[in-house]
Design a protein around this motif. Structure first.
Motif, PDB file in Angstrom:
ATOM      1  N   TYR A  41       0.836  -1.201   0.000  1.00  0.00           N
ATOM      2  CA  TYR A  41       0.000   0.000   0.000  1.00  0.00           C
ATOM      3  C   TYR A  41       0.874   1.256   0.000  1.00  0.00           C
ATOM      4  O   TYR A  41       0.563   2.243   0.655  1.00  0.00           O
ATOM      5  CB  TYR A  41      -0.931  -0.003   1.218  1.00  0.00           C
ATOM      6  CG  TYR A  41      -0.241  -0.268   2.541  1.00  0.00           C
ATOM      7  CD1 TYR A  41       0.198   0.773   3.352  1.00  0.00           C
ATOM      8  CD2 TYR A  41      -0.021  -1.559   2.983  1.00  0.00           C
ATOM      9  CE1 TYR A  41       0.829   0.545   4.548  1.00  0.00           C
ATOM     10  CE2 TYR A  41       0.608  -1.805   4.191  1.00  0.00           C
ATOM     11  CZ  TYR A  41       1.020  -0.750   4.967  1.00  0.00           C
ATOM     12  OH  TYR A  41       1.649  -0.980   6.164  1.00  0.00           O
ATOM     13  N   GLU A  72      -0.757   4.838  -0.869  1.00  0.00           N
ATOM     14  CA  GLU A  72      -1.504   5.480   0.212  1.00  0.00           C
ATOM     15  C   GLU A  72      -0.577   5.923   1.325  1.00  0.00           C
ATOM     16  O   GLU A  72      -0.800   6.950   1.968  1.00  0.00           O
ATOM     17  CB  GLU A  72      -2.560   4.526   0.763  1.00  0.00           C
ATOM     18  CG  GLU A  72      -3.435   5.157   1.830  1.00  0.00           C
ATOM     19  CD  GLU A  72      -4.601   4.287   2.219  1.00  0.00           C
ATOM     20  OE1 GLU A  72      -5.244   4.598   3.242  1.00  0.00           O
ATOM     21  OE2 GLU A  72      -4.874   3.298   1.511  1.00  0.00           O
ATOM     22  N   GLU A 107     -14.679   5.526  -2.331  1.00  0.00           N
ATOM     23  CA  GLU A 107     -13.612   5.185  -1.386  1.00  0.00           C
ATOM     24  C   GLU A 107     -13.790   5.916  -0.061  1.00  0.00           C
ATOM     25  O   GLU A 107     -13.512   5.359   1.007  1.00  0.00           O
ATOM     26  CB  GLU A 107     -12.263   5.529  -2.019  1.00  0.00           C
ATOM     27  CG  GLU A 107     -11.062   5.008  -1.267  1.00  0.00           C
ATOM     28  CD  GLU A 107      -9.772   5.232  -2.021  1.00  0.00           C
ATOM     29  OE1 GLU A 107      -8.715   4.857  -1.493  1.00  0.00           O
ATOM     30  OE2 GLU A 107      -9.832   5.772  -3.145  1.00  0.00           O
ATOM     31  N   CYS A 123     -16.599   4.239   1.580  1.00  0.00           N
ATOM     32  CA  CYS A 123     -16.331   2.795   1.674  1.00  0.00           C
ATOM     33  C   CYS A 123     -17.562   2.014   1.221  1.00  0.00           C
ATOM     34  O   CYS A 123     -18.149   1.228   1.973  1.00  0.00           O
ATOM     35  CB  CYS A 123     -15.923   2.394   3.087  1.00  0.00           C
ATOM     36  SG  CYS A 123     -15.081   0.790   3.157  1.00  0.00           S
ATOM     37  N   HIS A 181     -13.523   6.229   6.612  1.00  0.00           N
ATOM     38  CA  HIS A 181     -13.155   5.098   5.780  1.00  0.00           C
ATOM     39  C   HIS A 181     -12.032   4.300   6.435  1.00  0.00           C
ATOM     40  O   HIS A 181     -11.192   4.866   7.144  1.00  0.00           O
ATOM     41  CB  HIS A 181     -12.705   5.607   4.412  1.00  0.00           C
ATOM     42  CG  HIS A 181     -11.593   6.616   4.495  1.00  0.00           C
ATOM     43  ND1 HIS A 181     -11.809   7.955   4.662  1.00  0.00           N
ATOM     44  CD2 HIS A 181     -10.249   6.476   4.455  1.00  0.00           C
ATOM     45  CE1 HIS A 181     -10.664   8.597   4.716  1.00  0.00           C
ATOM     46  NE2 HIS A 181      -9.702   7.716   4.591  1.00  0.00           N
ATOM     47  N   TYR A 212      -5.386  -0.581   2.305  1.00  0.00           N
ATOM     48  CA  TYR A 212      -6.078  -1.514   1.428  1.00  0.00           C
ATOM     49  C   TYR A 212      -5.209  -2.742   1.222  1.00  0.00           C
ATOM     50  O   TYR A 212      -4.021  -2.763   1.582  1.00  0.00           O
ATOM     51  CB  TYR A 212      -6.380  -0.863   0.070  1.00  0.00           C
ATOM     52  CG  TYR A 212      -5.162  -0.336  -0.654  1.00  0.00           C
ATOM     53  CD1 TYR A 212      -4.459  -1.132  -1.546  1.00  0.00           C
ATOM     54  CD2 TYR A 212      -4.705   0.959  -0.439  1.00  0.00           C
ATOM     55  CE1 TYR A 212      -3.335  -0.663  -2.201  1.00  0.00           C
ATOM     56  CE2 TYR A 212      -3.590   1.441  -1.089  1.00  0.00           C
ATOM     57  CZ  TYR A 212      -2.908   0.630  -1.969  1.00  0.00           C
ATOM     58  OH  TYR A 212      -1.794   1.105  -2.612  1.00  0.00           O
ATOM     59  N   SER A 228     -14.724  -1.356  -0.513  1.00  0.00           N
ATOM     60  CA  SER A 228     -14.778  -0.424  -1.635  1.00  0.00           C
ATOM     61  C   SER A 228     -13.540  -0.618  -2.484  1.00  0.00           C
ATOM     62  O   SER A 228     -12.556  -1.229  -2.048  1.00  0.00           O
ATOM     63  CB  SER A 228     -14.870   1.028  -1.151  1.00  0.00           C
ATOM     64  OG  SER A 228     -13.639   1.437  -0.582  1.00  0.00           O
ATOM     65  N   ARG A 229     -13.606  -0.103  -3.704  1.00  0.00           N
ATOM     66  CA  ARG A 229     -12.422  -0.034  -4.548  1.00  0.00           C
ATOM     67  C   ARG A 229     -11.564   1.139  -4.093  1.00  0.00           C
ATOM     68  O   ARG A 229     -11.984   1.969  -3.283  1.00  0.00           O
ATOM     69  CB  ARG A 229     -12.826   0.155  -6.013  1.00  0.00           C
ATOM     70  CG  ARG A 229     -13.713  -0.938  -6.572  1.00  0.00           C
ATOM     71  CD  ARG A 229     -12.929  -2.177  -6.896  1.00  0.00           C
ATOM     72  NE  ARG A 229     -11.995  -1.964  -7.988  1.00  0.00           N
ATOM     73  CZ  ARG A 229     -12.290  -2.174  -9.266  1.00  0.00           C
ATOM     74  NH1 ARG A 229     -13.487  -2.610  -9.592  1.00  0.00           N
ATOM     75  NH2 ARG A 229     -11.389  -1.987 -10.204  1.00  0.00           N
ATOM     76  N   THR A 230     -10.354   1.232  -4.604  1.00  0.00           N
ATOM     77  CA  THR A 230      -9.465   2.331  -4.273  1.00  0.00           C
ATOM     78  C   THR A 230      -8.764   2.826  -5.524  1.00  0.00           C
ATOM     79  O   THR A 230      -8.459   2.034  -6.428  1.00  0.00           O
ATOM     80  CB  THR A 230      -8.433   1.902  -3.217  1.00  0.00           C
ATOM     81  OG1 THR A 230      -7.514   2.981  -2.971  1.00  0.00           O
ATOM     82  CG2 THR A 230      -7.657   0.682  -3.668  1.00  0.00           C
ATOM     83  N   HIS A 231      -8.537   4.130  -5.570  1.00  0.00           N
ATOM     84  CA  HIS A 231      -7.855   4.699  -6.736  1.00  0.00           C
ATOM     85  C   HIS A 231      -6.357   4.466  -6.668  1.00  0.00           C
ATOM     86  O   HIS A 231      -5.658   4.627  -7.673  1.00  0.00           O
ATOM     87  CB  HIS A 231      -8.133   6.206  -6.809  1.00  0.00           C
ATOM     88  CG  HIS A 231      -7.292   7.023  -5.893  1.00  0.00           C
ATOM     89  ND1 HIS A 231      -7.550   7.162  -4.548  1.00  0.00           N
ATOM     90  CD2 HIS A 231      -6.159   7.733  -6.114  1.00  0.00           C
ATOM     91  CE1 HIS A 231      -6.638   7.923  -3.991  1.00  0.00           C
ATOM     92  NE2 HIS A 231      -5.780   8.291  -4.916  1.00  0.00           N
ATOM     93  N   ARG A 236     -10.255  -1.811  -0.312  1.00  0.00           N
ATOM     94  CA  ARG A 236     -10.253  -1.122   0.978  1.00  0.00           C
ATOM     95  C   ARG A 236     -11.356  -1.734   1.845  1.00  0.00           C
ATOM     96  O   ARG A 236     -12.536  -1.705   1.475  1.00  0.00           O
ATOM     97  CB  ARG A 236     -10.491   0.372   0.792  1.00  0.00           C
ATOM     98  CG  ARG A 236     -10.427   1.169   2.084  1.00  0.00           C
ATOM     99  CD  ARG A 236     -10.670   2.640   1.830  1.00  0.00           C
ATOM    100  NE  ARG A 236      -9.628   3.196   0.982  1.00  0.00           N
ATOM    101  CZ  ARG A 236      -8.443   3.592   1.431  1.00  0.00           C
ATOM    102  NH1 ARG A 236      -8.145   3.477   2.709  1.00  0.00           N
ATOM    103  NH2 ARG A 236      -7.566   4.101   0.607  1.00  0.00           N
TER     104      ARG A 236
END
Length: 600
Positions: free
Chosen positions: A309, A312, A448, A451, A512, A516, A547-550, A557
C-alpha cells in the motif's frame, strides 16, 4: 603585416577562447575536421557536432577538459554528453514520429499546445524540466483538472477569490482559472525565472488576458494594448515563492515545485486566509514511494518502507507534513482530498485558524505498525504509556512464531484522506464545466471515502434556500459539507472552526478504513481467484465495509482483518487444473482410478 596576420585569424565557433585560440583558416579547418566533424551525429542531412562551449551546467567537483563536451539535439534542443546516447535519443524521436527540425536560422521555434480551451506556447523541450524554463507536463492534465474543481467549489462559497499559482512555468493553470471562472477569481501567476515570466506574459496575450505586473517591476504596470477585448486580468510576478506568500495573503494557494514541496509549506500557511484552501503537488515519488528511504527521512522526517500500500502511505506522509507545517503557524487543516497516482501526489486541505483546530490536527498525526512477514498493519494506540512490546497490537501472531524483529514502526502519518461532501461538490463542478476526464476518478474517490461499492451518484447543485437570521445569513452547502456563516460581509471564524470540529468528531466513527489489500498479493498458488467485483460482494455479505481504491486497480479497501480477508479469498477460490479440464471430468477420472486400485 602583424596586424594583417591577426586580422586573418578566426576562432572556433564550438570551443571557448581559452581552449582554442584564434588561428588561420587552414588550421581552423583541420581542427574542425579532426575534433568536431569526426565524431558528429548525422540526421537527415544535418550533422550535430560536439560542442565545448559552456552551454551545459557542469558540477564544480567534476570539472575536466572533456566534461563540458556535449551535443545539441536538432529536434528538441536537449544537450547530451555521449555520442551513443545522442544516437539513441535521435532514434527515440524517429520512433515517435518527431523528425522535423525545430532549428531555423539558429533560433528555436516554439510549439503551440491546447488544453481545456486554453492555448499555451512552449519550447520544443517542454517535457524535460532540467533543460527548459517553460516546463509543461501533459501527464499532469488530471492533476490540473482536480485543482480546478477544488477552486470552483471554493468560488461558490465566496468571491472574489485571490488565487496564487506559485510556480507558473507556462502559466497554463492560472490561465485556466481566469478563463473559466471569470470575475469570481483574481489570479496571480508567479515564477522566479525571467524566461518563464516572459512566456507567461506571451501566453496571457495569446488567450486575450490583460497582464498586470507587480509594483516592484520598473516597467509599466499594464502590459497590453487597450484596443483589445480582454477576457480577464492576470497579475504576473517575478519573485521567489516564499517571498510572495509572505508579502501577500491569498484565499487559494497551489504549490507545484519540481520535487518536494516541504520547503514552501511554512510560507504557504503563514498568510493564507481562514477557510482558504492550500493544494500541494509533490513529484518526488522516488522518496515517497520508498525507493530512496534516506531522502524521505531527510525531507519529511518520516520512516517508511516499501509495502503493498505504498501509494496510500505516500499520500499520508505528505498530509502529515502539511499538518505539521500548519500547526507550526497555529492553524489546523481539514483534509479534503489526497490522491497518489503514478507520477504525482496531490493533497488539498482547508485551513482552520486558531489553536484548537491546530491541536486537533496535531492529534491526528499517528504512527503505524507494519508486519514485514504477512503485510498486516495497524495504527499505534494513542496514549502516553509505553508498552513493553507494541508489536502485540497487530492482529497477526508473527511476532510470537517468528524469530527476531518481525514488524517496523512507520510514520508519522495522517489519519484521514477524504471529505465526502467536498468530493460530491467537486463532481458537481466537473459536470457543470464539462470536465469529463476527472469524473471517473472523483466518483471512485467518493466511493472510497464512503467505503461503498455503489455506482449511483446524485449530482445536486447548491441549494437556494438560505435561512435568514438576525445575526446574518446562513449558507447551507450540499451533501453535508461545511456550513458557512456570513455576518455583515464578514466570516465568523470561531463558529466555523467549532462547527468543523464537531462535524469531524461526529464523522470520525464513519471514517473510511485505513489502507487496502491487493487481491493479487494475497492469492493462493494453484487457485483461481474470484472476480474483483464478486469478491467485494462476498466481503460485504460477511459484514465488512468494502470499496475499490484509486491507489491500486486491484486494491480492496476494507475493515476486515487480513486473516478474514484471506479466509474469504480461499473460500471462493477454485482449484486450477492443467490441460483445460473441467471439474466434473477430473472427478470422474479420479473415481475411475480409485476403482482400478480396488480391483487390483
Amino acid at each position: 603585416l602583424a596586424d594583417l596576420n591577426e586580422a586573418g585569424k578566426k576562432p572556433c565557433p564550438l570551443c571557448p577562447e581559452e581552449k582554442f585560440k584564434a588561428c588561420y583558416s587552414h588550421k581552423l579547418h583541420r581542427h574542425l575536421q579532426n575534433l568536431h566533424w569526426k565524431i558528429s551525429v548525422e540526421f537527415e542531412g544535418y550533422r550535430m557536432c560536439i560542442c565545448h562551449l559552456p552551454c551545459r551546467p557542469v558540477k564544480p567537483n567534476l570539472v575536466t577538459d572533456q566534461m563540458g563536451a556535449h551535443y545539441h539535439c536538432i529536434i528538441c534542443s536537449a544537450t547530451i554528453t555521449r555520442r551513443t546516447d545522442m544516437i539513441g535519443h535521435i532514434k527515440r524521436h524517429v520512433n515517435k514520429g518527431e523528425t522535423e527540425s525545430r532549428y531555423t536560422a539558429g533560433r528555436l521555434l516554439s510549439t503551440l499546445l491546447k488544453e481545456a480551451d486554453t492555448d499555451v506556447q512552449v519550447l520544443p523541450n517542454y517535457s524535460t524540466p532540467q533543460k527548459t524554463d517553460s516546463y509543461f507536463n501533459p501527464k499532469m492534465k488530471l492533476n490540473r483538472q482536480l485543482i480546478f474543481c477544488a477552486l470552483a467549489v471554493l468560488a461558490e462559497e465566496r468571491n472574489p477569490l485571490e488565487c496564487l499559482d506559485a510556480f507558473g512555468a507556462t502559466g497554463i493553470m492560472g490561465l485556466q482559472w481566469a478563463k473559466h471562472l471569470g470575475n469570481s477569481v483574481k489570479v496571480t501567476i508567479n515564477d522566479c525565472n525571467e524566461n518563464s515570466v516572459t512566456m507567461i506574459q506571451e501566453n496571457c496575450h495569446l488567450n486575450k488576458m490583460k497582464v498586470v505586473m507587480n509594483k516592484e517591476e520598473d516597467d509599466c504596470d499594464e502590459v497590453m494594448e487597450e484596443e483589445e477585448n480582454h477576457l480577464g486580468t492576470i497579475e504576473v510576478t517575478k519573485m521567489d515563492a516564499n517571498v510572495i506568500m509572505h508579502l501577500k495573503a491569498f484565499d487559494f494557494i497551489h504549490l507545484d515545485p519540481f520535487g518536494t514541496v516541504v520547503n514552501y509549506l511554512d510560507s504557504a500557511f503563514r498568510n493564507v486566509r481562514n477557510l482558504g484552501i492550500v493544494s500541494v503537488t509533490s513529484t518526488d515519488i522516488s522518496s515517497l514511494y520508498a525507493k530512496t528511504q534516506h531522502v524521505a527521512r531527510r525531507h519529511y522526517g518520516c520512516n517508511i518502507v516499501r509495502t503493498e500500500y505504498y501509494k496510500e502511505l505516500a499520500a499520508r506522509v505528505v498530509v502529515a507534513a502539511v499538518a505539521r507545517a500548519a500547526a507550526r503557524c497555529n492553524k489546523g487543516i481539514e483534509v479534503l482530498l489526497a490522491v497518489a497516482l503514478e507520477h504525482f501526489v496531490l493533497v488539498v486541505v482547508r485551513v482552520l485558524r486558531g489553536p484548537s483546530p491546530s491541536d486537533e490536527t496535531a492529534k491526528k498525526i499517528r504512527y503505524l505498525i507494519h508486519c514485514q512477514w504477512c503485510e498486516e498493519r495497524v495504527f499505534q494506540k494513542e496514549g502516553n504509556t509505553v508498552e513493553e512490546n507494541p508489536y502485540r497490537q497487530l492482529p497477526c501472531d508473527c511476532h510470537g512464531s517468528m524469530p527476531g524483529k518481525t514488524a517496523v514502526e512507520l510514520g508519522p502519518l495522517s489519519g484521514s484522506l477524504f471529505n465526502t461532501g467536498f468530493l460530491r461538490r467537486m463532481l458537481f463542478e466537473a459536470v457543470q464545466h464539462g470536465i469529463e476526464e476527472s469524473q471517473p476518478l472523483v466518483k471512485t474517490l467518493i466511493c472510497e471515502a464512503e467505503c461503498t461499492t455503489l455506482k449511483q451518484f446524485s449530482i445536486h447543485g447548491p441549494t437556494t434556500q438560505n435561512k435568514q437570521e438576525e445575526c446574518g445569513v446562513v449558507i447551507k452547502t450540499p451533501d453535508a459539507a461545511t456550513d458557512y456563516y456570513v455576518v455583515h460581509g464578514k466570516r465568523k471564524g470561531t463558529e466555523l472552526s467549532r462547527n468543523a470540529a464537531k462535524r469531524q468528531k461526529s464523522e470520525s466513527s464513519a471514517e473510511h478504513p485505513a489502507f487496502y489489500y491487493n487481491i493479487h498479493r494475497h492469492s493462493i498458488k494453484g487457485m483461481n481467484m474470484p472476480k474483483l467485483n464478486k469478491f467485494l460482494q462476498y466481503l460485504s455479505q460477511a459484514g465488512y465495509r468494502v470499496s475499490r481504491t484509486h491507489f491500486e486497480p486491484m486494491g480492496v479497501r476494507t475493515d476486515a482483518p487480513l486473516a478474514q480477508f484471506k479466509s474469504i479469498l480461499v473460500k471462493y477460490s477454485t482449484p486450477t487444473y492443467t490441460g483445460g479440464q473441467a471439474e466434473g471430468p477430473v472427478q470422474c477420472n479420479e473415481g475411475r482410478q480409485d476403482l482400478a486400485t480396488e480391483s487390483m
